[in-house]
Design a protein around this motif. Structure first.
Motif, PDB file in Angstrom:
ATOM      1  N   GLY B 117      -1.370 -53.194  59.696  1.00 11.78           N
ATOM      2  CA  GLY B 117      -0.039 -53.283  60.307  1.00 11.78           C
ATOM      3  C   GLY B 117       0.080 -54.520  61.182  1.00 11.78           C
ATOM      4  O   GLY B 117       1.081 -55.240  61.136  1.00 11.78           O
ATOM      5  N   GLY B 118      -0.950 -54.767  61.965  1.00 13.11           N
ATOM      6  CA  GLY B 118      -0.971 -55.936  62.848  1.00 13.11           C
ATOM      7  C   GLY B 118      -0.796 -57.219  62.055  1.00 13.11           C
ATOM      8  O   GLY B 118      -0.001 -58.093  62.426  1.00 13.11           O
ATOM      9  N   PHE B 119      -1.518 -57.337  60.935  1.00 12.17           N
ATOM     10  CA  PHE B 119      -1.422 -58.543  60.110  1.00 12.17           C
ATOM     11  C   PHE B 119      -0.030 -58.708  59.496  1.00 12.17           C
ATOM     12  O   PHE B 119       0.493 -59.817  59.454  1.00 12.17           O
ATOM     13  CB  PHE B 119      -2.484 -58.537  59.005  1.00 12.17           C
ATOM     14  N   VAL B 120       0.547 -57.609  59.043  1.00  8.70           N
ATOM     15  CA  VAL B 120       1.899 -57.691  58.463  1.00  8.70           C
ATOM     16  C   VAL B 120       2.866 -58.234  59.527  1.00  8.70           C
ATOM     17  O   VAL B 120       3.666 -59.137  59.264  1.00  8.70           O
ATOM     18  CB  VAL B 120       2.361 -56.309  57.923  1.00  8.70           C
ATOM     19  N   GLY B 121       2.760 -57.693  60.743  1.00  8.50           N
ATOM     20  CA  GLY B 121       3.627 -58.139  61.841  1.00  8.50           C
ATOM     21  C   GLY B 121       3.469 -59.632  62.115  1.00  8.50           C
ATOM     22  O   GLY B 121       4.456 -60.354  62.303  1.00  8.50           O
ATOM     23  N   ILE B 122       2.211 -60.086  62.124  1.00  7.45           N
ATOM     24  CA  ILE B 122       1.940 -61.501  62.424  1.00  7.45           C
ATOM     25  C   ILE B 122       2.486 -62.405  61.311  1.00  7.45           C
ATOM     26  O   ILE B 122       3.080 -63.449  61.580  1.00  7.45           O
ATOM     27  CB  ILE B 122       0.418 -61.723  62.621  1.00  7.45           C
ATOM     28  N   ILE B 123       2.302 -61.982  60.047  1.00  5.08           N
ATOM     29  CA  ILE B 123       2.792 -62.799  58.923  1.00  5.08           C
ATOM     30  C   ILE B 123       4.320 -62.927  58.986  1.00  5.08           C
ATOM     31  O   ILE B 123       4.870 -64.028  58.857  1.00  5.08           O
ATOM     32  CB  ILE B 123       2.334 -62.192  57.564  1.00  5.08           C
ATOM     33  N   VAL B 124       4.993 -61.813  59.253  1.00  4.19           N
ATOM     34  CA  VAL B 124       6.462 -61.862  59.336  1.00  4.19           C
ATOM     35  C   VAL B 124       6.896 -62.764  60.502  1.00  4.19           C
ATOM     36  O   VAL B 124       7.823 -63.566  60.374  1.00  4.19           O
ATOM     37  CB  VAL B 124       7.056 -60.435  59.468  1.00  4.19           C
ATOM     38  N   LEU B 125       6.174 -62.653  61.616  1.00  3.51           N
ATOM     39  CA  LEU B 125       6.485 -63.507  62.779  1.00  3.51           C
ATOM     40  C   LEU B 125       6.357 -64.981  62.393  1.00  3.51           C
ATOM     41  O   LEU B 125       7.252 -65.790  62.665  1.00  3.51           O
ATOM     42  CB  LEU B 125       5.531 -63.158  63.942  1.00  3.51           C
ATOM     43  N   ALA B 126       5.239 -65.323  61.750  1.00  5.18           N
ATOM     44  CA  ALA B 126       4.977 -66.723  61.403  1.00  5.18           C
ATOM     45  C   ALA B 126       6.012 -67.261  60.423  1.00  5.18           C
ATOM     46  O   ALA B 126       6.406 -68.426  60.512  1.00  5.18           O
ATOM     47  CB  ALA B 126       3.575 -66.854  60.813  1.00  5.18           C
ATOM     48  N   LEU B 127       6.454 -66.419  59.489  1.00  6.74           N
ATOM     49  CA  LEU B 127       7.390 -66.892  58.473  1.00  6.74           C
ATOM     50  C   LEU B 127       8.840 -66.939  58.962  1.00  6.74           C
ATOM     51  O   LEU B 127       9.593 -67.837  58.582  1.00  6.74           O
ATOM     52  CB  LEU B 127       7.310 -66.004  57.215  1.00  6.74           C
ATOM     53  N   GLU B 301       0.329 -45.443  62.918  1.00  8.92           N
ATOM     54  CA  GLU B 301      -0.634 -46.440  63.406  1.00  8.92           C
ATOM     55  C   GLU B 301      -0.351 -47.828  62.848  1.00  8.92           C
ATOM     56  O   GLU B 301      -0.439 -48.829  63.562  1.00  8.92           O
ATOM     57  CB  GLU B 301      -2.062 -45.995  63.049  1.00  8.92           C
ATOM     58  N   ALA B 302      -0.022 -47.881  61.544  1.00  8.06           N
ATOM     59  CA  ALA B 302       0.314 -49.184  60.941  1.00  8.06           C
ATOM     60  C   ALA B 302       1.595 -49.721  61.585  1.00  8.06           C
ATOM     61  O   ALA B 302       1.687 -50.902  61.914  1.00  8.06           O
ATOM     62  CB  ALA B 302       0.496 -49.021  59.441  1.00  8.06           C
ATOM     63  N   ALA B 303       2.551 -48.825  61.804  1.00  5.12           N
ATOM     64  CA  ALA B 303       3.859 -49.262  62.321  1.00  5.12           C
ATOM     65  C   ALA B 303       3.772 -49.780  63.750  1.00  5.12           C
ATOM     66  O   ALA B 303       4.356 -50.822  64.071  1.00  5.12           O
ATOM     67  CB  ALA B 303       4.853 -48.115  62.231  1.00  5.12           C
ATOM     68  N   ASN B 304       3.045 -49.067  64.620  1.00  4.32           N
ATOM     69  CA  ASN B 304       3.075 -49.515  66.019  1.00  4.32           C
ATOM     70  C   ASN B 304       2.359 -50.853  66.222  1.00  4.32           C
ATOM     71  O   ASN B 304       2.742 -51.642  67.071  1.00  4.32           O
ATOM     72  CB  ASN B 304       2.621 -48.419  66.999  1.00  4.32           C
ATOM     73  N   ASN B 305       1.330 -51.122  65.417  1.00  3.61           N
ATOM     74  CA  ASN B 305       0.682 -52.433  65.551  1.00  3.61           C
ATOM     75  C   ASN B 305       1.515 -53.539  64.899  1.00  3.61           C
ATOM     76  O   ASN B 305       1.516 -54.674  65.378  1.00  3.61           O
ATOM     77  CB  ASN B 305      -0.726 -52.398  64.966  1.00  3.61           C
ATOM     78  N   ALA B 306       2.232 -53.178  63.834  1.00  2.00           N
ATOM     79  CA  ALA B 306       3.120 -54.168  63.207  1.00  2.00           C
ATOM     80  C   ALA B 306       4.257 -54.528  64.158  1.00  2.00           C
ATOM     81  O   ALA B 306       4.750 -55.654  64.162  1.00  2.00           O
ATOM     82  CB  ALA B 306       3.684 -53.611  61.909  1.00  2.00           C
ATOM     83  N   ALA B 307       4.645 -53.565  64.995  1.00  3.25           N
ATOM     84  CA  ALA B 307       5.742 -53.795  65.944  1.00  3.25           C
ATOM     85  C   ALA B 307       5.395 -54.869  66.974  1.00  3.25           C
ATOM     86  O   ALA B 307       6.295 -55.481  67.559  1.00  3.25           O
ATOM     87  CB  ALA B 307       6.108 -52.492  66.642  1.00  3.25           C
ATOM     88  N   VAL B 308       4.091 -55.112  67.190  1.00  6.02           N
ATOM     89  CA  VAL B 308       3.691 -56.158  68.150  1.00  6.02           C
ATOM     90  C   VAL B 308       4.196 -57.517  67.666  1.00  6.02           C
ATOM     91  O   VAL B 308       4.861 -58.251  68.404  1.00  6.02           O
ATOM     92  CB  VAL B 308       2.153 -56.183  68.342  1.00  6.02           C
ATOM     93  N   GLY B 309       3.887 -57.840  66.394  1.00  8.37           N
ATOM     94  CA  GLY B 309       4.369 -59.103  65.817  1.00  8.37           C
ATOM     95  C   GLY B 309       5.882 -59.144  65.827  1.00  8.37           C
ATOM     96  O   GLY B 309       6.485 -60.171  66.139  1.00  8.37           O
ATOM     97  N   GLY B 310       6.494 -57.997  65.511  1.00 13.98           N
ATOM     98  CA  GLY B 310       7.959 -57.911  65.489  1.00 13.98           C
ATOM     99  C   GLY B 310       8.548 -58.197  66.861  1.00 13.98           C
ATOM    100  O   GLY B 310       9.529 -58.936  66.979  1.00 13.98           O
ATOM    101  N   ALA B 311       7.938 -57.646  67.906  1.00 16.17           N
ATOM    102  CA  ALA B 311       8.463 -57.816  69.266  1.00 16.17           C
ATOM    103  C   ALA B 311       8.412 -59.268  69.725  1.00 16.17           C
ATOM    104  O   ALA B 311       9.199 -59.695  70.576  1.00 16.17           O
ATOM    105  CB  ALA B 311       7.683 -56.929  70.234  1.00 16.17           C
ATOM    106  N   TYR B 312       7.474 -60.029  69.140  1.00 13.04           N
ATOM    107  CA  TYR B 312       7.361 -61.444  69.508  1.00 13.04           C
ATOM    108  C   TYR B 312       8.500 -62.284  68.923  1.00 13.04           C
ATOM    109  O   TYR B 312       8.771 -63.374  69.404  1.00 13.04           O
ATOM    110  CB  TYR B 312       6.024 -62.009  69.013  1.00 13.04           C
ATOM    111  N   ILE B 313       9.117 -61.784  67.841  1.00 12.15           N
ATOM    112  CA  ILE B 313      10.148 -62.603  67.175  1.00 12.15           C
ATOM    113  C   ILE B 313      11.325 -62.894  68.116  1.00 12.15           C
ATOM    114  O   ILE B 313      11.598 -64.063  68.388  1.00 12.15           O
ATOM    115  CB  ILE B 313      10.613 -61.947  65.842  1.00 12.15           C
ATOM    116  N   PRO B 314      12.007 -61.871  68.676  1.00 12.95           N
ATOM    117  CA  PRO B 314      13.121 -62.221  69.584  1.00 12.95           C
ATOM    118  C   PRO B 314      12.645 -62.899  70.864  1.00 12.95           C
ATOM    119  O   PRO B 314      13.367 -63.693  71.455  1.00 12.95           O
ATOM    120  CB  PRO B 314      13.772 -60.866  69.891  1.00 12.95           C
ATOM    121  N   MET B 315      11.410 -62.580  71.278  1.00 21.43           N
ATOM    122  CA  MET B 315      10.907 -63.181  72.524  1.00 21.43           C
ATOM    123  C   MET B 315      10.738 -64.689  72.369  1.00 21.43           C
ATOM    124  O   MET B 315      11.191 -65.470  73.198  1.00 21.43           O
ATOM    125  CB  MET B 315       9.577 -62.543  72.903  1.00 21.43           C
TER     126      MET B 315
END
Lengths: 171, 502
Positions: B117-127, B301-315
């Motif tokens: 989940g964490g990696f998915v969040g980071i990839i979406v953030l980067a892209l 568990e996958a969702a809450n760690n993916a949300a970390v990357g997601g939360a960085y997007i608007p920030m």
């Protein structure tokens, strides 16, 4: 505990007073914001604080009215459930700690604060509390004062002299 | 090529690598201890790290954030006590698994899926972030002002029991942020002639008070809860399980990123939505949901760690936080002289790629620490609150003192701590206060720029809102939030859900 349905929002003891104080405080801040530059212009230094304070007054009034409408929680006492003595005592301890921190210094005041509060909350033998306090204080001191170089109040303990003596032992 | 260099910065420097590892390790423990939130830990850390180089401070804080979001699952599985709100859904099936003697397996599986989940969040953030950021550069002062209002309203409406309470908290934060000399005219605002107030109230003192002191005071209500002893078995998950649950993990990771990217939401909402999704898509679970279904464990568990990357997007792209922790992060970036928002990626692109690289590294450390040291972990989690809470107070006080080496900041922190305690007690959210303090100057300055550009005419400002699609969208969202929180909407929704036949 309350026998009321959890779906119905109940009013805790003291909640109405708290909301009322928020209304009063917000009104006072609104008046203070008005005093900055009155209603001279929408781009004046007081315009934004005035708008924020107005929102506070409105929102606190709505919160107060909603609280007024909700039924009081049954079997909940302010002193027991909302502000128990343990919280009041700990608040008092923190207050005293903050007052003496500058004059007594970090080491002495923190030692006293940790010892008293751990003894009060953990309730073990004095020796156990003393050991935990000393260990915790040593770790905190090493991490923050020595590693992170955070400047902490020295007070009456000649900390720098003690540190230089310890350093000289290693030379 | 530059992006790659910045990405690898924290991987190649031993100090940065070590700090990320330390942060992740600490985060896992902080997240695992019920009552200790990641927001509290990050806000206390700011006071100790604000004199550091920004990269060092960020490594530590990013590690704590990533580790903390994962750490909450540990106690949810072992003790049925979620260490953090984002682990509430994890406990529903994680604890039944532990009761069957499968605690180790559950922890192993949840760790691997958290990392996915964490990696998915980071990839979406980067892209996605660079594109969003490019678009955001076209923002006008009125859009910034509405963004500020929107950020506070979203957090206010989603983090509390009522809109009025959330809005009150946000407006209070805005007002606190105006204390001091006006940045445009140097006129005194709420200073009462006190010179110490010319610089305003330090946001770090407000943060530590509202999150650290008030939360610790609240924990004193549950002092007598007994500590549960643990038995741990193997934790490396079976490869067949990882393969089997990977599609669901990826689906719920995307839910996590999207929910996390919405300002005001976070891992807690993401994990509950993911749990609900898992329940709906799993037709014939081996074990029913709520009784130890592995699908019910891995989805949140996958969702809450993916949300970390997601939360960085608007920030990073808009300067508005995705959740309470990113709100504190924005404060930290400001303290370090950085300006999170659309211009961050243009003016300081290294910060963006450094953050992405650092998040990736922290995620790898989650995997390493998550699958090792479990015995030591179970001992530390059992640390009694009677020892832990006085230490939190001590760290908060020292942290506040360290801001300016002044006792004044301690007084502010204590005042906000006590006030925050009563706010929490009576269901007023404290998150919007911090957000208000942080967004105050942005909203204030842009409001004044917007109104000056319209020669003081509110009518013109309002009409011109509809000449720009972006302004129209932002304005509509604000109106929509106000409407969906109104009694009319609530009544309609209640009638529809509870009395659908009417």
């Amino acid at each position: 505990m309350s026998s009321q349905s959890p779906l119905i929002k109940t009013r805790k003891p003291g909640e109405l007073l708290f909301c009322f104080l928020l209304v009063m405080g917000s009104t006072y801040l609104f008046w203070q914001a008005y005093n900055i530059s009155g209603l001279s212009s929408l781009s004046s230094p007081g315009a934004f604080p005035l708008a924020a304070a107005a929102v506070m007054v409105l929102a606190s009034c709505v919160a107060f009215l909603n609280t007024l409408k909700s039924p009081a929680a049954e079997g909940v006492r302010f002193v027991y459930h909302c502000f128990p003595p343990v919280i009041a005592i700990i608040m008092a301890l923190i207050l005293v700690y903050s007052i003496v921190l500058d004059s007594l210094g970090f080491i002495l005041s923190s030692f006293a604060f940790l010892f008293i509060s751990i003894q009060f909350l953990y309730r073990r033998s004095v020796l156990t509390t003393l050991t935990i306090t000393l260990l915790s204080l040593i770790v905190v001191y090493i991490v923050f004062r020595l590693v992170f170089q955070v400047v902490l109040p020295e007070g009456i303990v000649p900390e720098r002299e003690i540190l230089s003596v310890i350093e000289s032992l290693w030379r | 090529m530059d992006a790659l260099n910045y990405f690898a910065m924290s991987w190649l420097s031993p100090e940065l690598l070590g700090l990320t590892a330390l942060g992740t390790f600490l985060g896992i423990y902080v997240g695992a201890i019920p009552g200790l939130s990641v927001t509290m830990a990050v806000s206390i850390l700011i006071s100790f790290t604000f004199s550091w180089d920004v990269n060092y401070a960020l490594c530590l804080m990013v590690g704590v954030y990533m580790g903390g979001v994962y750490g909450g699952s540990r106690t949810a599985i072992l003790l049925n006590i979620p260490g953090a709100p984002s682990a509430i859904a994890t406990a529903l099936d994680g604890y039944p698994l532990a009761k069957k003697g499968l605690a180790g397996e559950a922890i192993g599986l949840s760790t691997v899926m958290s990392v996915v989940g964490g990696f998915v969040g980071i990839i979406v953030l980067a892209l996605s972030a660079p594109t969003i950021s490019e678009f955001a550069i076209t923002f006008q002062p009125r859009d910034y002002m509405m963004l500020g209002v929107l950020g506070i309203m979203l957090v206010g409406s989603l983090s509390g029991s009522s809109l009025a309470r959330g809005v009150f908290a946000g407006a209070l934060g805005l007002l606190i942020g105006t204390v001091g000399l006006d940045p445009m005219t140097a006129e005194e605002r709420f200073t009462y002639g006190v010179v110490e107030l010319w610089d305003g109230i330090n946001p770090v003192a407000v943060m530590i008070g509202m999150f650290g002191i008030s939360e610790a005071l609240h924990q004193l209500h549950n002092m007598n809860k007994a500590v549960v002893k643990q038995k741990i078995s193997r934790i490396i998950p079976k490869w067949s399980d990882v393969k089997k649950y990977m599609p669901l993990s990826l689906q719920t990771s995307f839910i996590g990123v999207i929910v996390g990217a919405l300002p005001g939401t976070g891992g807690d909402i993401a994990s509950l939505m993911a749990y609900d999704h898992a329940k709906r898509v799993t037709k014939n679970p081996k074990v029913p949901f709520g009784e130890g279904a592995k699908e019910g464990l891995i989805a949140p568990e996958a969702a809450n760690n993916a949300a970390v990357g997601g939360a960085y997007i608007p920030m990073l792209t808009l300067g508005i936080p995705g959740d309470a922790v990113t709100a504190v992060f924005i404060g930290a970036l400001f303290i370090h002289g950085l300006n999170p928002g659309p211009l961050l990626l243009v003016e300081q692109p290294h910060m963006f790629w450094f953050t992405v690289g650092n998040l990736t590294l922290a995620n790898i450390f989650v995997l390493i620490f998550g699958l090792t040291g479990i015995k030591l972990f179970s001992k530390i989690v059992e640390c009694p609150k009677g020892i832990l809470i006085p230490l939190i107070f001590l760290l908060s006080i020292v942290g506040a003192y360290a801001i300016n080496n002044s006792v004044t900041d301690i007084w502010w922190m204590l005042a906000f701590g006590v006030f925050g305690y009563f706010m929490r007690l009576y269901a007023f959210p404290v998150g919007p206060v911090i957000l208000g303090v942080i967004l105050s100057s942005l909203t204030d300055e842009n409001w004044r720029r917007a109104i000056l550009s319209e020669r003081g005419s509110v009518g013109d400002l309002f009409i011109n809102l509809f000449h720009s699609p972006l302004s129209t969208v932002l304005f509509s969202v604000i109106v929509l939030i106000l409407f969906t929180q109104s009694p009319i909407w609530t009544k309609w929704l209640r009638d529809k859900i509870f009395h659908p036949s009417h």
